[in-house]
Design an enzyme around this catalytic site. Structure first.
Site, PDB file in Angstrom:
ATOM      1  N   LYS A  13       0.835  -1.208   0.000  1.00 30.47           N
ATOM      2  CA  LYS A  13       0.000   0.000   0.000  1.00 30.47           C
ATOM      3  C   LYS A  13       0.873   1.262   0.000  1.00 30.47           C
ATOM      4  O   LYS A  13       0.662   2.163  -0.797  1.00 30.47           O
ATOM      5  CB  LYS A  13      -0.925   0.015   1.233  1.00 30.47           C
ATOM      6  CG  LYS A  13      -1.870  -1.178   1.324  1.00 30.47           C
ATOM      7  CD  LYS A  13      -2.791  -1.089   2.538  1.00 30.47           C
ATOM      8  CE  LYS A  13      -2.084  -1.166   3.872  1.00 30.47           C
ATOM      9  NZ  LYS A  13      -1.415  -2.453   4.166  1.00 30.47           N
ATOM     10  N   ARG A  88     -10.070   0.855   8.201  1.00 32.86           N
ATOM     11  CA  ARG A  88      -9.584  -0.468   8.566  1.00 32.86           C
ATOM     12  C   ARG A  88     -10.621  -1.241   9.357  1.00 32.86           C
ATOM     13  O   ARG A  88     -10.332  -2.308   9.885  1.00 32.86           O
ATOM     14  CB  ARG A  88      -8.373  -0.284   9.436  1.00 32.86           C
ATOM     15  CG  ARG A  88      -7.160  -1.003   8.872  1.00 32.86           C
ATOM     16  CD  ARG A  88      -6.055  -0.477   9.656  1.00 32.86           C
ATOM     17  NE  ARG A  88      -4.873  -1.206   9.723  1.00 32.86           N
ATOM     18  CZ  ARG A  88      -3.743  -0.808   9.143  1.00 32.86           C
ATOM     19  NH1 ARG A  88      -3.734   0.222   8.342  1.00 32.86           N
ATOM     20  NH2 ARG A  88      -2.658  -1.460   9.360  1.00 32.86           N
ATOM     21  N   ARG A 127      12.010  -5.432   5.140  1.00 30.28           N
ATOM     22  CA  ARG A 127      11.659  -4.039   4.822  1.00 30.28           C
ATOM     23  C   ARG A 127      12.506  -3.088   5.657  1.00 30.28           C
ATOM     24  O   ARG A 127      12.848  -3.365   6.798  1.00 30.28           O
ATOM     25  CB  ARG A 127      10.184  -3.773   5.139  1.00 30.28           C
ATOM     26  CG  ARG A 127       9.852  -2.273   5.101  1.00 30.28           C
ATOM     27  CD  ARG A 127       8.386  -1.973   5.080  1.00 30.28           C
ATOM     28  NE  ARG A 127       7.687  -2.405   6.271  1.00 30.28           N
ATOM     29  CZ  ARG A 127       6.382  -2.271   6.449  1.00 30.28           C
ATOM     30  NH1 ARG A 127       5.645  -1.735   5.502  1.00 30.28           N
ATOM     31  NH2 ARG A 127       5.817  -2.686   7.544  1.00 30.28           N
ATOM     32  N   ARG A 160      10.951  -1.287  11.156  1.00 26.12           N
ATOM     33  CA  ARG A 160       9.806  -0.891  11.975  1.00 26.12           C
ATOM     34  C   ARG A 160       9.670  -1.826  13.176  1.00 26.12           C
ATOM     35  O   ARG A 160       9.911  -3.023  13.072  1.00 26.12           O
ATOM     36  CB  ARG A 160       8.527  -0.933  11.133  1.00 26.12           C
ATOM     37  CG  ARG A 160       8.035   0.435  10.752  1.00 26.12           C
ATOM     38  CD  ARG A 160       6.929   0.394   9.758  1.00 26.12           C
ATOM     39  NE  ARG A 160       5.751  -0.346  10.180  1.00 26.12           N
ATOM     40  CZ  ARG A 160       4.639  -0.435   9.465  1.00 26.12           C
ATOM     41  NH1 ARG A 160       4.561   0.184   8.297  1.00 26.12           N
ATOM     42  NH2 ARG A 160       3.612  -1.114   9.890  1.00 26.12           N
ATOM     43  N   ARG A 171      -0.675  -9.153  13.121  1.00 24.16           N
ATOM     44  CA  ARG A 171      -1.266  -8.102  12.270  1.00 24.16           C
ATOM     45  C   ARG A 171      -2.104  -8.741  11.157  1.00 24.16           C
ATOM     46  O   ARG A 171      -3.159  -8.219  10.777  1.00 24.16           O
ATOM     47  CB  ARG A 171      -0.160  -7.219  11.673  1.00 24.16           C
ATOM     48  CG  ARG A 171       0.366  -6.190  12.677  1.00 24.16           C
ATOM     49  CD  ARG A 171       1.750  -5.695  12.322  1.00 24.16           C
ATOM     50  NE  ARG A 171       1.837  -5.038  11.035  1.00 24.16           N
ATOM     51  CZ  ARG A 171       2.977  -4.863  10.365  1.00 24.16           C
ATOM     52  NH1 ARG A 171       4.117  -5.303  10.859  1.00 24.16           N
ATOM     53  NH2 ARG A 171       2.964  -4.254   9.202  1.00 24.16           N
TER      54      ARG A 171
HETATM   55  P1  AP5 Z   1       4.819  -1.567   1.853  1.00 26.23           P
HETATM   56  O1  AP5 Z   1       4.509  -0.721   0.681  1.00 26.23           O
HETATM   57  O2  AP5 Z   1       5.526  -0.966   3.000  1.00 26.23           O
HETATM   58  O3  AP5 Z   1       3.477  -2.351   2.347  1.00 26.23           O
HETATM   59  P2  AP5 Z   1       2.219  -1.831   3.156  1.00 26.23           P
HETATM   60  O4  AP5 Z   1       1.020  -2.461   2.556  1.00 26.23           O
HETATM   61  O5  AP5 Z   1       2.239  -0.338   3.266  1.00 26.23           O
HETATM   62  O6  AP5 Z   1       2.503  -2.530   4.553  1.00 26.23           O
HETATM   63  P3  AP5 Z   1       2.390  -1.968   6.039  1.00 26.23           P
HETATM   64  O7  AP5 Z   1       3.134  -2.939   6.901  1.00 26.23           O
HETATM   65  O8  AP5 Z   1       2.784  -0.532   6.109  1.00 26.23           O
HETATM   66  O9  AP5 Z   1       0.862  -2.107   6.297  1.00 26.23           O
HETATM   67  P4  AP5 Z   1       0.156  -2.114   7.640  1.00 26.23           P
HETATM   68  O10 AP5 Z   1      -1.221  -1.948   7.224  1.00 26.23           O
HETATM   69  O11 AP5 Z   1       0.437  -3.294   8.493  1.00 26.23           O
HETATM   70  O12 AP5 Z   1       0.876  -0.926   8.453  1.00 26.23           O
HETATM   71  P5  AP5 Z   1       0.401   0.572   8.805  1.00 26.23           P
HETATM   72  O13 AP5 Z   1       1.610   1.403   8.891  1.00 26.23           O
HETATM   73  O14 AP5 Z   1      -0.689   0.983   7.902  1.00 26.23           O
HETATM   74  O15 AP5 Z   1       5.654  -2.839   1.311  1.00 26.23           O
HETATM   75  C1  AP5 Z   1       6.177  -3.815   2.196  1.00 26.23           C
HETATM   76  C2  AP5 Z   1       7.591  -4.232   1.771  1.00 26.23           C
HETATM   77  O16 AP5 Z   1       7.516  -4.930   0.529  1.00 26.23           O
HETATM   78  C3  AP5 Z   1       8.556  -3.063   1.514  1.00 26.23           C
HETATM   79  O17 AP5 Z   1       9.842  -3.448   1.893  1.00 26.23           O
HETATM   80  C4  AP5 Z   1       8.480  -2.829  -0.020  1.00 26.23           C
HETATM   81  O18 AP5 Z   1       9.696  -2.297  -0.542  1.00 26.23           O
HETATM   82  C5  AP5 Z   1       8.232  -4.252  -0.505  1.00 26.23           C
HETATM   83  N1  AP5 Z   1       7.364  -4.304  -1.686  1.00 26.23           N
HETATM   84  C6  AP5 Z   1       6.238  -3.575  -1.933  1.00 26.23           C
HETATM   85  N2  AP5 Z   1       5.659  -3.948  -3.104  1.00 26.23           N
HETATM   86  C7  AP5 Z   1       6.442  -4.955  -3.593  1.00 26.23           C
HETATM   87  C8  AP5 Z   1       6.373  -5.779  -4.758  1.00 26.23           C
HETATM   88  N3  AP5 Z   1       5.381  -5.626  -5.644  1.00 26.23           N
HETATM   89  N4  AP5 Z   1       7.336  -6.716  -4.948  1.00 26.23           N
HETATM   90  C9  AP5 Z   1       8.351  -6.868  -4.034  1.00 26.23           C
HETATM   91  N5  AP5 Z   1       8.464  -6.128  -2.922  1.00 26.23           N
HETATM   92  C10 AP5 Z   1       7.512  -5.185  -2.684  1.00 26.23           C
HETATM   93  O19 AP5 Z   1      -0.206   0.362  10.253  1.00 26.23           O
HETATM   94  C11 AP5 Z   1       0.615   0.042  11.335  1.00 26.23           C
HETATM   95  C12 AP5 Z   1      -0.200   0.003  12.627  1.00 26.23           C
HETATM   96  O20 AP5 Z   1      -0.764   1.307  12.869  1.00 26.23           O
HETATM   97  C13 AP5 Z   1      -1.401  -0.943  12.636  1.00 26.23           C
HETATM   98  O21 AP5 Z   1      -1.024  -2.256  13.013  1.00 26.23           O
HETATM   99  C14 AP5 Z   1      -2.301  -0.274  13.672  1.00 26.23           C
HETATM  100  O22 AP5 Z   1      -1.862  -0.543  14.980  1.00 26.23           O
HETATM  101  C15 AP5 Z   1      -2.085   1.208  13.406  1.00 26.23           C
HETATM  102  N6  AP5 Z   1      -3.033   1.755  12.422  1.00 26.23           N
HETATM  103  C16 AP5 Z   1      -2.740   2.281  11.196  1.00 26.23           C
HETATM  104  N7  AP5 Z   1      -3.868   2.665  10.565  1.00 26.23           N
HETATM  105  C17 AP5 Z   1      -4.887   2.362  11.407  1.00 26.23           C
HETATM  106  C18 AP5 Z   1      -6.293   2.499  11.311  1.00 26.23           C
HETATM  107  N8  AP5 Z   1      -6.886   3.020  10.214  1.00 26.23           N
HETATM  108  N9  AP5 Z   1      -7.045   2.077  12.351  1.00 26.23           N
HETATM  109  C19 AP5 Z   1      -6.493   1.574  13.474  1.00 26.23           C
HETATM  110  N10 AP5 Z   1      -5.163   1.403  13.621  1.00 26.23           N
HETATM  111  C20 AP5 Z   1      -4.365   1.795  12.601  1.00 26.23           C
HETATM  112 MG    MG Z   2       2.491   1.043   4.866  1.00 27.61          MG
END
Ligand code: AP5
Ligand code: MG
Ligand code: ZN
Length: 215
Positions: A13, A88, A127, A160, A171
Site C-alpha cells: 500500500k 480499517r 523491509r 519498523r 497483524r
Molecule cells: P509496503 O509498501 O511498505 O506495504 P504496506 O502495505 O504499506 O505494509 P504496512 O506494513 O505498512 O501495512 P500495515 O497496514 O500493516 O501498516 P500501517 O503502517 O498501515 O511494502 C512492504 C515491503 O515490501 C517493503 O519493503 C516494499 O519495498 C516491498 N514491496 C512492496 N511492493 C512490492 C512488490 N510488488 N514486490 C516486491 N516487494 C515489494 O499500520 C501500522 C499500525 O498502525 C497498525 O497495526 C495499527 O496498529 C495502526 N493503524 C494504522 N492505521 C490504522 C487504522 N486506520 N485504524 C487503526 N489502527 C491503525
Molecule cells: Mg504502509
C-alpha cells in the site's frame, strides 16, 4: 480523485501510494505514518497509539477517525487523496462516508491489493523505512543506493518495531478479522477493483494506474 488502498500488511500500500501521489500530484495519507510521527514526537496521542501498534492491534477507531477528519480539511486535499491504511474497520468506513458527504466528496475507487501470506512475511522481514520521510525500501527488492541511508532525504533507514515475525502474524490475523470485511462493504458500491499484488513493484503500478484511469 479520492482513492482507498486496501490490503493486508506488506501488500505494498505504502509503496503504491507514493507512486500514485507522484503521478497524480495528490497527497498520500497513511494513518500508520501519522501515528508513528506522534510516537516519535512523544505526544499523548503517540503514547496511547504505541501500546496498540507495538502488539499489532488496531488503534481505537475514534482516535484514527479524528486524525483523518482533521487531515482531510487541509488545503492540499482539495484535488483528491490517497488513503493508505484507512479505513480499517466497518465503523471507520461508515465514518469516512459521513466525513466525505459533509465535504461534498466521494470515494472514486477502492484498490484491493492481494498478496500471499508467505510473500508478506518475506517482504516485511526485510523491509526498511526512512526514519525521517517514511520512504519504504526492501533489502532485496528495493534497496537504497547507499546502504542504510534514505535515497530521498539522507536520513537513516530503520526496521519498523512491528516488523518482527510474531507481530506480523498477529497483524495478519487482525487484518482478516477486522479489515477484510471492508471488501464486502465496498463491493456493494461498485467501486472495488482487485489488484494482484504478487507481481514486481512496477507491474503492480501498471495495473493500479490502468484501474485509476478507468474509474
Ligand atoms: P509496503 O509498501 O511498505 O506495504 P504496506 O502495505 O504499506 O505494509 P504496512 O506494513 O505498512 O501495512 P500495515 O497496514 O500493516 O501498516 P500501517 O503502517 O498501515 O511494502 C512492504 C515491503 O515490501 C517493503 O519493503 C516494499 O519495498 C516491498 N514491496 C512492496 N511492493 C512490492 C512488490 N510488488 N514486490 C516486491 N516487494 C515489494 O499500520 C501500522 C499500525 O498502525 C497498525 O497495526 C495499527 O496498529 C495502526 N493503524 C494504522 N492505521 C490504522 C487504522 N486506520 N485504524 C487503526 N489502527 C491503525
Ligand atoms: Mg504502509
Ligand atoms: Zn527519507
Amino acid at each position: 480523485m479520492n482513492i482507498i488502498l486496501l490490503g493486508p500488511p506488506g501488500s505494498g500500500k505504502g509503496t503504491q501510494a507514493a507512486k500514485i501521489s507522484e503521478m497524480y500530484d495528490i497527497p498520500a495519507i497513511s494513518t500508520g505514518d501519522m501515528l508513528r510521527e506522534s510516537i516519535a514526537a512523544g505526544t499523548e496521542l503517540g503514547r496511547q497509539a504505541e501500546s496498540f501498534m507495538s502488539i499489532g492491534e488496531l488503534v481505537p477507531d475514534e482516535v484514527v477517525i479524528n486524525i483523518v477528519r482533521e487531515r482531510l480539511k487541509e488545503k492540499d486535499c482539495e484535488k483528491g487523496v490517497i488513503l493508505d491504511g484507512f479505513p480499517r474497520s466497518i465503523h471507520q468506513a461508515e465514518e469516512l462516508d459521513n466525513i466525505l458527504e459533509e465535504m461534498g466528496k466521494r470515494i472514486d475507487v477502492v484498490l484491493n491489493i492481494s498478496v500471499e501470506d508467505e510473500e508478506i512475511i518475506r517482504r516485511l522481514s526485510r523491509r526498511r523505512v526512512c526514519s525521517r520521510c517514511h520512504n519504504v525500501y526492501h533489502l532485496d527488492f528495493k534497496p537504497t543506493e547507499k546502504q542504510g541511508v534514505c535515497d530521498a532525504c539522507g536520513a537513516d533507514v530503520v526496521q519498523r518495531a512491528d516488523d518482527n515475525e510474531d507481530t506480523v502474524k498477529h497483524r495478519l490475523e487482525v487484518y482478516r478479522k477486522q479489515s477484510e470485511p471492508l471488501i464486502g462493504y465496498y463491493l456493494k458500491r461498485d467501486v472495488m477493483k482487485d489488484v494482484p499484488g504478487d507481481e514486481p513493484i512496477d507491474k503492480v503500478m501498471e495495473t493500479v494506474s490502468h484501474l485509476i484511469e478507468a474509474s
